[in-house]
Each structure stands twice: as structure tokens, then as C-alpha cells.
Scaffold this motif. Sequence first.
Motif, short mmCIF file in Angstrom:
data_model
loop_
_atom_site.label_atom_id
_atom_site.label_comp_id
_atom_site.label_asym_id
_atom_site.label_seq_id
_atom_site.Cartn_x
_atom_site.Cartn_y
_atom_site.Cartn_z
N GLU A 104 0.81 -1.21 0.00
CA GLU A 104 0.00 0.00 0.00
C GLU A 104 0.85 1.27 0.00
OE1 GLU A 104 -2.62 -0.25 3.32
OE2 GLU A 104 -3.49 -2.18 2.69
N LYS A 105 2.18 1.10 -0.12
CA LYS A 105 3.08 2.25 -0.08
C LYS A 105 3.84 2.38 -1.39
CE LYS A 105 3.62 2.36 4.91
NZ LYS A 105 4.55 2.47 6.06
N THR A 106 4.37 3.57 -1.61
CA THR A 106 5.16 3.83 -2.80
C THR A 106 6.52 4.39 -2.39
OG1 THR A 106 4.18 6.04 -3.03
CG2 THR A 106 3.15 4.24 -4.27
N TRP A 107 7.47 4.26 -3.32
CA TRP A 107 8.83 4.76 -3.07
C TRP A 107 9.44 5.22 -4.37
CZ3 TRP A 107 13.86 4.13 -4.51
CH2 TRP A 107 14.82 4.70 -3.67
N PRO A 108 10.19 6.36 -4.36
CA PRO A 108 10.34 7.33 -3.28
C PRO A 108 9.00 8.01 -2.97
CG PRO A 108 11.99 7.69 -5.00
CD PRO A 108 10.97 6.75 -5.56
N GLU A 109 8.85 8.44 -1.76
CA GLU A 109 7.60 9.05 -1.35
C GLU A 109 7.41 10.41 -2.02
OE1 GLU A 109 5.26 10.25 2.80
OE2 GLU A 109 7.35 9.57 2.83
N ARG A 126 17.49 1.12 2.48
CA ARG A 126 16.96 2.49 2.43
C ARG A 126 15.47 2.49 2.08
NH1 ARG A 126 17.70 6.98 -1.66
NH2 ARG A 126 18.96 5.58 -2.93
N ILE A 127 15.10 1.65 1.13
CA ILE A 127 13.68 1.59 0.74
C ILE A 127 12.83 1.09 1.90
CG2 ILE A 127 12.04 0.44 -0.79
CD1 ILE A 127 14.30 0.34 -2.89
N LEU A 128 13.31 0.03 2.58
CA LEU A 128 12.52 -0.53 3.68
C LEU A 128 12.39 0.45 4.84
CD1 LEU A 128 13.83 -4.23 3.72
CD2 LEU A 128 11.59 -3.41 2.94
N THR A 129 13.48 1.08 5.22
CA THR A 129 13.40 2.02 6.35
C THR A 129 12.56 3.24 5.99
OG1 THR A 129 15.55 2.93 5.70
CG2 THR A 129 15.53 1.26 7.44
N ASP A 130 12.68 3.70 4.75
CA ASP A 130 11.81 4.81 4.31
C ASP A 130 10.34 4.42 4.37
OD1 ASP A 130 14.02 6.36 3.85
OD2 ASP A 130 13.91 6.26 1.66
N SER A 131 10.07 3.11 4.23
CA SER A 131 8.69 2.62 4.22
C SER A 131 8.19 2.25 5.61
CB SER A 131 8.58 1.40 3.30
OG SER A 131 8.95 1.74 1.98
N THR A 161 21.59 5.25 -10.74
CA THR A 161 20.36 5.66 -11.43
C THR A 161 19.67 6.76 -10.63
OG1 THR A 161 18.37 4.83 -12.54
CG2 THR A 161 18.78 4.04 -10.30
N LEU A 162 18.68 7.37 -11.25
CA LEU A 162 17.77 8.28 -10.56
C LEU A 162 16.42 7.59 -10.44
CD1 LEU A 162 18.55 11.70 -12.33
CD2 LEU A 162 19.08 11.08 -9.96
N HIS A 163 15.79 7.74 -9.31
CA HIS A 163 14.45 7.21 -9.09
C HIS A 163 13.48 8.36 -9.33
CE1 HIS A 163 16.59 3.78 -7.34
NE2 HIS A 163 17.32 4.69 -6.72
N VAL A 164 12.88 8.39 -10.52
CA VAL A 164 12.23 9.60 -11.00
C VAL A 164 10.72 9.62 -10.81
CG1 VAL A 164 14.07 9.99 -12.68
CG2 VAL A 164 12.01 8.71 -13.37
N GLU A 165 10.17 8.53 -10.26
CA GLU A 165 8.74 8.52 -9.98
C GLU A 165 8.47 7.61 -8.80
OE1 GLU A 165 6.27 6.75 -12.98
OE2 GLU A 165 7.90 5.48 -13.70
N SER A 166 7.34 7.85 -8.17
CA SER A 166 6.95 7.06 -7.02
C SER A 166 6.28 5.78 -7.51
CB SER A 166 6.00 7.87 -6.13
OG SER A 166 5.83 7.28 -4.89
N ILE A 167 6.84 4.62 -7.11
CA ILE A 167 6.38 3.31 -7.58
C ILE A 167 5.99 2.47 -6.38
CG2 ILE A 167 7.05 1.23 -8.87
CD1 ILE A 167 9.05 2.92 -10.39
N ASP A 168 5.06 1.55 -6.57
CA ASP A 168 4.68 0.61 -5.52
C ASP A 168 5.93 -0.01 -4.90
OD1 ASP A 168 2.35 -1.28 -4.44
OD2 ASP A 168 4.05 -2.54 -5.00
N THR A 169 6.03 0.07 -3.59
CA THR A 169 7.23 -0.39 -2.90
C THR A 169 7.52 -1.86 -3.16
OG1 THR A 169 6.87 1.26 -1.17
CG2 THR A 169 8.37 -0.54 -0.65
N ASN A 170 6.49 -2.68 -3.12
CA ASN A 170 6.70 -4.10 -3.42
C ASN A 170 7.30 -4.29 -4.80
OD1 ASN A 170 6.04 -5.54 -1.14
ND2 ASN A 170 3.90 -5.80 -1.67
N GLU A 171 6.83 -3.51 -5.75
CA GLU A 171 7.31 -3.64 -7.12
C GLU A 171 8.78 -3.25 -7.22
OE1 GLU A 171 6.52 -1.65 -11.54
OE2 GLU A 171 4.94 -1.56 -10.01
N VAL A 172 9.16 -2.15 -6.55
CA VAL A 172 10.56 -1.72 -6.59
C VAL A 172 11.47 -2.80 -6.01
CG1 VAL A 172 12.22 0.00 -5.80
CG2 VAL A 172 9.90 0.71 -6.41
N ILE A 173 11.11 -3.32 -4.82
CA ILE A 173 11.96 -4.32 -4.18
C ILE A 173 12.01 -5.60 -4.99
CG2 ILE A 173 12.20 -5.77 -2.13
CD1 ILE A 173 11.04 -3.47 -0.50
#
Length: 777
Positions: A195-200, A305-310, A337-349
Amino acid sequence: MATFEATRSQRVQQHFEIIEIDLPVINGTCTLGGVGGYGTPLFCDQAWTGDYKTYYFTNTDAPVLPSINGEPVWRCVKNISETSAKLKPGEGLASRSSAKITLIDFDGQDPNPTAQGVTSAVKKQGTFFGKLDARQILADKAARIKLYRVETDGSIDIANGAQTRHFLIDSLSRGSKSDWSLSFKDVLSSVNLDEKTWPEETGGFLRQDIDDSQLTIEVDGDTDYSSAFAVRIGEEILKVSSVTNNLTPTAELVIASRRAEGVSIFAPTSSEMLTRTYSEEHSAGDEVFICGLSDDETLDDLIARILTDSGIDSSLIPSADWAAEVAEWHTTDKINTLHVESIDTNEVIATLLTNFLMDLWYSPVDNEIKLSAISVWKQSTSTLAEGKEINAHSVKKTAQEKLRASRAMVLYDKKNLTDSDDSFSYAKASRFSDNSIISDALYPKHKDKEFDNTQYLNKDAADLLTQRYVSRFKYTPFLREFETDERYLNFAMGDVVDITSLSDQSADGSLSNDIRAQIVSVNPKYSKSGRYYNVKALTYEAAFTTGSEILLTGNLGSVNLYTLGGAPSQAVDLTFILDGGYSEGATAIRAGNFATGSKLTIIMINGFDGQANGGDAGAGGDVFVEDSSHITPPQNGLAGGTVFDCQGVDTDIYFSGTTPSTAYPTADGYIRAPSGGDGGFNANLSTLTAGDGGRGGDGRTPGTGGRSGYSTGAGAIAANDGVNGQIDGSGSGWGNDGVANDALGGAKGSGIINSGATVNLFGATAARYINGNGDHP
């Protein structure tokens, strides 16, 4: 008193469980509207000061237990059902674990007996769980399932004798009659990654319109831009040189460069080009998205970093273990790389884990999140044999054809990170195929694995992904499901093991001992007779890189080093460390089908006992007393086995003394050819006596003594069975031909068969090396 591990091997075990939940309470003064409250934050006007109370529940048939920390242990657990996490090799993110506890409600007690408002009348009315449910918000509170054993002397070590499985409460709900269901979830579920996205998204926006060349842009004053390396507005990415008046109504970003014909943005540390971008006009109110930056970032650091941000607690991430795992299997791989949009966290990981062929899961026993490389290149930590570690006749074997791929491809190098994810947005591709298994006799055509296009890989990482996936899954993997008793559970989820199963045979019909597998699930089952475990293991043919040292512990039976080395398709230089134990089998160890030019080094340590099967002895002659009595001749003994068949692969073998290995500098081992079985003895027609059987040859699996000849009919006299051979060479000795009694003895076995290979022996004294019929001197 003993720990859980210290009592694991108890032959007779009595199991029970204690369920613990930690709930917030208010100790001392607790009033609600001027009258006594019920001791919880919901029913006290006083502020909560961080106090918790632990509640303890156990099985209805558990032993009599003392109170714990002054609190009773309520005997109300009717049933426990747990679903463990399951690894998904090739997909990265494991499934979540959960548990469900069925509790029998009871009356006459209160969950907060010392609270001011809990009078004797309150204690008597309602039920325990009804009142607990009304007074608490249980979601996301800490919970534990503690597994206990009664020790052999009948004692129970409440403080130290349990294995603790950590969860969070999901819900408490009333079932039928007096039952309540207490549902648990694992830590990864608690932060709702799906239910979360990253980067926020930070909510930043433009305060004024800008044209396609403006380098100072006015932004909102509510967003903190102080650490922004780059921002995205629409389809344009802008590198930030500086920020002025941050977090004020006059906040501005100073941009490095903008051009309609495009500019490139480079990472400050790695100097890698991150993206190409093209300037555009933008309007007031347009989103200003702060891009995340990965600049020579390791995979473990990025995922952490993704997990702690989440919202994951950093204490659950064993950073040193993660770093060591990534350093071992992705030594030079870095993410730029640059993370240029907020994506579903599960999908990123999941994408990151798939791109780098890693697994990630939460361990309720260790109470930490595990990160591990896909196991194809890992060494076995234990051997599981059906009939011991694996309950007999419990193995189910299912082909996982969907995972198989003999050819893999991934597109990478996305020049403009704001372009679509269509194939034409990516400049490069990595392809790998194994053509050696494609033929009418094997697989008639390739099966392809196409990875999703990715921005996270460079050339080396992309090549590694495709090569490793094909090496891992070019043959159909099998999921083996079996049961294990708790006393033999010496492995954990993610471990690599060797399996000996009664349902798996080698080509010659003997039991296969070459099955390597990764444990993908270990699911406890709670029954009235005690706990056992449903285990799932995904098998594969191991693959190791050239120059690797492959440690083989335990006993080896009819093993193929080519298989244990991963069935490499090209010439390799591998070292096998044979650590303790022994070898056995008709051919105990064979090199296998290594490509021409391959070189093997075998280092025996800790007294490795290289042997093979002794030859079976011949049966005695038969005597048949009929109208016309007659006898049959005795049988010849059989040859002993072969310890090591080089099969033409050049090999250095270290028996004693110094070795070329840093990790295993001193050799200590033996190769001793088995003996052949003796021939049987004649029957005696004049005395109507059957012949004795011969003696079996010595070997690790001793040759069986020959049976006595059959004595059939009136007056026929029985004979004696021959004795079996010995394991330690004290019978017929090592490397000897079987004795030719009245029938021929079997040929002595072989220590080493060259088959045309160049074989060098080091430290092979007469006591350590008995070659028998081997063709290496």
C-alpha cells in the motif's frame, strides 16, 4: 535446565506452546470520567506512559506451568495454525508468514484485575476475551509463539528452553460458540508495503510558470529541497545546483543546465551518466518531484533504504550480514540511477531482487529480515536423508517447468528515464543461452526467460543476471515437499542442502545422492501428538565459478563431481574439499562430463576415508537329492568397486601435507581400493552336502557373504553362509583379489582410474593410498 537446541535430539519428546502478546496498560491511577477505569489507554483519562503487560496462553493439554513474571498462564489454546513464508526463486520477494490461534473463552477472570474499575462484579460478568477485545486496540502489537519441550527429567525451562517465533497481531475476532481467533502477521506485513510507494511523493510544486531555458525556478515553501540532487517536472529532469530560501514562501531552485536539444546528468561519485533529458515549458502548480539518487550504491544499501523509508525498523535489518552477502555474490556491482517517480514499494523491491537474483524474507525465529543470493552457487550446509531428517515415504516431487529457461534476455540502459518502459526506450540487451542441452535427444528447442526491462543494471550486472539464471534453471527444477520431525530439523529456510531420497534413482538404479536443493519453506505443524514440519525444497544442479573451492561435508555415495560442480558448459578449474566422512558406492566418486581442458583439484581433509563397495562373495554349490541326485557349481565372487574414476579429467589429489588452498592448507585423507568377494565352495555329491558361501570383500559397504548352496531333498545336508566383508580392512584387507576357492574370486577394486587423464598425487603414502586394480600407479 537446557536450551531449546540442547534438547532438540531428545528421542522422546513432549511438545507444548505458550502464546505471548504485549498490550499497553496504565498502571497505578486510572480513572474514566471521575470513576475507576479499566487499566488501558482507551479506558483511562490518564496519559499512557509506555507500560505494557504480557499475557500468556498455553495449550489446554499442556503440563502444569508456573506463573511467568507474576502473570498466570491461561490454559485456553485450542489450536495453532501457522503459514510460513515461502521463497520464490527468480521472483525475489518471499510470501508473508502468518498464524492463527484459536482460543477458548472463559469467565470469572479479568484481563486487568488490578485496575481501579475492575470490581468483583466486573470480574464475574462477561468473559475474558470479550473484555480484552473491548478494552484494547490489538492491531500491530507484538506477539510471540514459544515452542517448548519437556526435558527428559520432566522439568521445563520456561526462561531459556523455548524457540521464539515473532509476529505482530493482526486481529482478534469472535468465532462460533466460545471460540476466539487471534490472527498474527509478520513484520513485513505490518508496514503494508503493498500500500506504499517509493520514493515518497513530497507534494512539491511550481509557484510560477517557467519557459524551457529558465535556470532559477520558484517552488513551494512547504517541501524541504535541501538535499535534492535532481527534480522531475513533467517529463523533464533538472539537476539542482543550489537551493535558496528553502522552506520559505520565496523558495527557489537553481538548475545546472537546460537545453531543448538535451543535456546529460552524471552521478557525482561514479561519474556514470544517469539520464538524458530535454527542456520543456512548465506551468504553475505542476508537480516538482524530488528524485532519489543511487550513486555507486550497493544493492543491500538501496534495499535497506527503501525498507526504512517505508517504515521498517532498522533494527530488523542485519546490515553486516546483508553487506557480506552482496559483497560475496555481487562484488563489483553497483547501482547508478535516478528514481524519477513514485512506484509501488513491493514492485521496486521485487524488481531489484529479480535483477540481482536475490531472495528476501522475514525470519520469525531470528526476528530479522534476511537477504540471500539465489542458491545455485552456494555450498551445502547439511545432508538430508529420507528415513532420518526426512520422514520416510513423505516426499512429493513436482516439476516446476515454468521456471526452466535455456535462454535469457534483459534490456537495460535507459537513456532517458522519463521515457516509457517500452523496448525502444532501452539501448542495450544482454542475452545468454546454453546450446549444449538443445538437441533432439535432450530439449528440442530453447525455452526463453525475458526479464522486464530495467534501469538498475549495467553491462556486467545484466550479463551476470542472464548467465546465472540459465545456469540455475536450464534443467527443469523440482519442488520436493516432505515432512521432518522436530528433532531432526537442523536446517532453516534459505539453506542449501543435499538430499538423499528413496524416490530418486541414479541412471544405474542406485539411490541418487547428488540432489542439491534450496529450502524454500519450513512450515511448523501443531498437532495433538506434537510438532512436525512441512518442508519445501527447490532442487537444482549446482553451479560454481571456475576456481571455486567446493566444500563437500559428510558422506559421499556415488557422487558425480560434474553435477555437484554445477554441470558447467565450458572448461573450468575447480577444487573439491572432501571434509571428513567417507565415500561408498560401486563407483564412489566420478569426475563426470567436464568440458575438455577442465582441471580438478581434490583435497582430502580431516581423515576423509575414500572407499567403495566391497565385492559380494559367490554362493556355494547346490545339492539336490532326487531320483538321480546332482549338484550345481558354486558361483564366482564379484569385483570390488572404484573409489575415484577421473573419466579423462586432469586431476591433482592431495592425501597429506601442504595443499595449494589457503582455507584448507593441510591434507589428511585416504583412498583405499576395496577387495573382491571370494568364490563359493563346491557341493559334495558323495556326502550330499551343499557348498559353503565365500567371504565378502572388505569395503565401505562391505561385500555380502555368499549364501550357502541349496540343499534340497531327503538326506541333503545344509552348508554355511559366507561371512560379510569388513569396513576397516580387517577381513580380506583392502585392494585384494577375492580368494579363488572352488569358484573364482572377484577382482580387487580400484582406487583411481585415470581413463587417459593426467593425475598427480601428493602425500600418497602406502598407508594412505591402496590402488588395487586402478590404472594410476
